[in-house]
Scaffold this motif. Structure first.
Motif, short mmCIF file in Angstrom:
data_model
loop_
_atom_site.label_atom_id
_atom_site.label_comp_id
_atom_site.label_asym_id
_atom_site.label_seq_id
_atom_site.Cartn_x
_atom_site.Cartn_y
_atom_site.Cartn_z
N ALA A 93 39.56 60.44 32.61
CA ALA A 93 38.32 59.59 32.34
C ALA A 93 37.82 59.53 31.04
N ASN A 94 37.66 60.77 30.43
CA ASN A 94 37.31 60.82 28.87
C ASN A 94 38.02 60.08 28.01
N GLY A 95 39.25 60.42 28.34
CA GLY A 95 40.27 59.65 27.32
C GLY A 95 40.55 58.34 27.33
N GLN A 96 40.37 57.90 28.64
CA GLN A 96 40.43 56.34 28.72
C GLN A 96 39.13 55.55 28.52
N ARG A 97 37.94 56.23 28.72
CA ARG A 97 36.86 55.84 28.26
C ARG A 97 36.86 55.17 26.79
N GLU A 98 37.31 56.12 25.97
CA GLU A 98 37.20 55.90 24.64
C GLU A 98 38.60 56.36 24.13
N ALA A 99 39.54 55.58 24.25
CA ALA A 99 40.87 55.73 23.85
C ALA A 99 40.99 56.31 22.31
N ALA A 100 41.94 57.45 22.03
CA ALA A 100 41.75 58.35 20.90
C ALA A 100 43.16 59.14 20.89
N LEU A 101 43.07 59.90 19.81
CA LEU A 101 44.33 60.95 19.76
C LEU A 101 43.88 62.14 20.26
N THR A 102 44.72 62.96 21.02
CA THR A 102 44.32 64.51 21.15
C THR A 102 45.75 65.09 21.17
N GLN A 103 45.49 66.27 20.85
CA GLN A 103 46.72 67.24 20.91
C GLN A 103 47.05 67.89 22.08
N VAL A 104 48.17 68.08 22.32
CA VAL A 104 48.75 68.92 23.54
C VAL A 104 48.01 70.26 23.51
N THR A 105 47.83 71.00 22.46
CA THR A 105 46.92 71.96 22.61
C THR A 105 45.42 71.78 23.28
N GLY A 106 44.81 70.84 22.50
CA GLY A 106 43.42 70.44 23.36
C GLY A 106 43.67 70.30 24.65
N VAL A 107 44.63 69.68 25.20
CA VAL A 107 44.76 69.37 26.61
C VAL A 107 44.79 70.87 27.41
N ARG A 108 45.62 71.55 26.96
CA ARG A 108 45.69 72.90 27.35
C ARG A 108 44.60 73.75 27.21
N ALA A 109 43.98 73.85 26.07
CA ALA A 109 42.88 74.63 25.95
C ALA A 109 41.52 74.05 26.95
N ARG A 110 41.44 72.71 27.15
CA ARG A 110 40.78 72.10 28.31
C ARG A 110 40.81 72.76 29.74
N PHE A 111 41.97 72.95 29.96
CA PHE A 111 42.48 73.58 31.33
C PHE A 111 41.98 75.01 31.27
N ALA A 112 42.18 75.76 30.30
CA ALA A 112 41.83 77.15 30.18
C ALA A 112 40.46 77.26 30.25
N PHE A 113 39.50 76.48 29.52
CA PHE A 113 37.90 76.43 29.52
C PHE A 113 37.57 76.08 30.79
N TYR A 114 38.24 75.08 31.76
CA TYR A 114 37.85 75.07 33.05
C TYR A 114 38.00 76.04 33.77
N ALA A 115 39.19 76.69 33.72
CA ALA A 115 39.33 77.97 34.53
C ALA A 115 38.46 79.07 34.32
N VAL A 116 37.95 79.11 33.10
CA VAL A 116 37.05 80.06 32.71
C VAL A 116 35.77 79.75 33.57
N CYS A 117 35.15 78.54 33.39
CA CYS A 117 34.08 78.33 34.09
C CYS A 117 34.16 78.30 35.73
N VAL A 118 35.36 78.04 36.08
CA VAL A 118 35.59 78.43 37.82
C VAL A 118 35.54 79.59 38.10
N TRP A 119 36.06 80.43 37.18
CA TRP A 119 35.99 82.02 37.65
C TRP A 119 34.66 82.76 37.13
N ASP A 120 33.84 82.29 36.30
CA ASP A 120 32.45 82.66 36.22
C ASP A 120 31.79 82.12 37.62
N GLY A 121 31.91 81.03 38.04
CA GLY A 121 31.48 80.67 39.26
C GLY A 121 31.82 81.32 40.41
N GLU A 122 32.93 81.60 40.51
CA GLU A 122 33.48 82.28 41.70
C GLU A 122 32.83 83.85 41.61
#
Length: 195
Positions: A93-122
């Protein structure tokens, strides 16, 4: 002498025409890139401070979701009943709302930071429910977060130390750092649970 000048002008003219042709081809490539596939075939440069050598992705491409889904981490656990879909949906949604370039590493990092949030909440949810086994499992995962390869890869200084601090506070029963991290960095929908 006039013939020599004519030769120089003709050489300059050929170079100018070649330059215009190259510019036209680059313009066509840029247009195709903007309308094309998520995988651009372009990679960052080693030694740059704002990027790495992973591939640049076009977030406005119609197949961006497929690429993001293909990058789901196999080496990062999530709590039972949780999945990657909220992170995928948000990145797309963020990427298609405002099309841009992002790197594979950035996508992978966003998954990791999502997991950090989920585990803190858990951990907070388990603690509030008095579920010591579930809370202990969350702390064990939280203690391992600083060694996740993607976290080490993107840590420009302080991320791993912060994660260690949150995990050690959780092990002592101190909710403050986990709550502060969630408030500052996590989407409230991620903490609510479920897919």
């Amino acid at each position: 002498m006039p013939e020599r000048q004519s030769g120089r002008h003709s050489t300059r003219r050929r170079l100018a025409v070649a330059g215009l042709a190259a510019a036209a081809l680059l313009g066509t490539a840029a247009f195709t890139f903007g309308e094309g596939l998520a995988r651009t075939g372009l990679f960052g440069s080693a030694g740059d401070t704002e990027n790495d050598t992973s591939e640049w992705l076009n977030t406005g491409a119609p197949d961006f979701r497929d690429v993001v889904e293909s990058l789901r981490p196999a080496d990062i656990p999530l709590p039972a009943g949780r999945g990657w879909q909220p992170s995928i949906d948000q990145q797309v949604a963020n990427g298609q709302r405002e099309a841009a370039l992002t790197q594979v590493t950035g996508v992978r990092a966003r998954f990791a930071f999502y997991a950090v949030c989920v585990w803190d909440g858990e951990w907070l949810t388990a603690r509030q429910a008095g579920d010591t086994d579930r809370a202990a499992q969350a702390v064990a995962v939280m203690r391992g977060m600083p060694s996740w390869p993607i976290i080490a890869e993107v840590d420009g200084g302080g991320i791993r130390d912060s994660l260690r601090g949150i995990a050690e506070a959780a092990a002592r029963g101190d909710e403050g750092p986990a709550r502060q991290h969630i408030t500052a960095n996590c989407d409230a929908a991620w903490i609510g649970g479920g897919e």
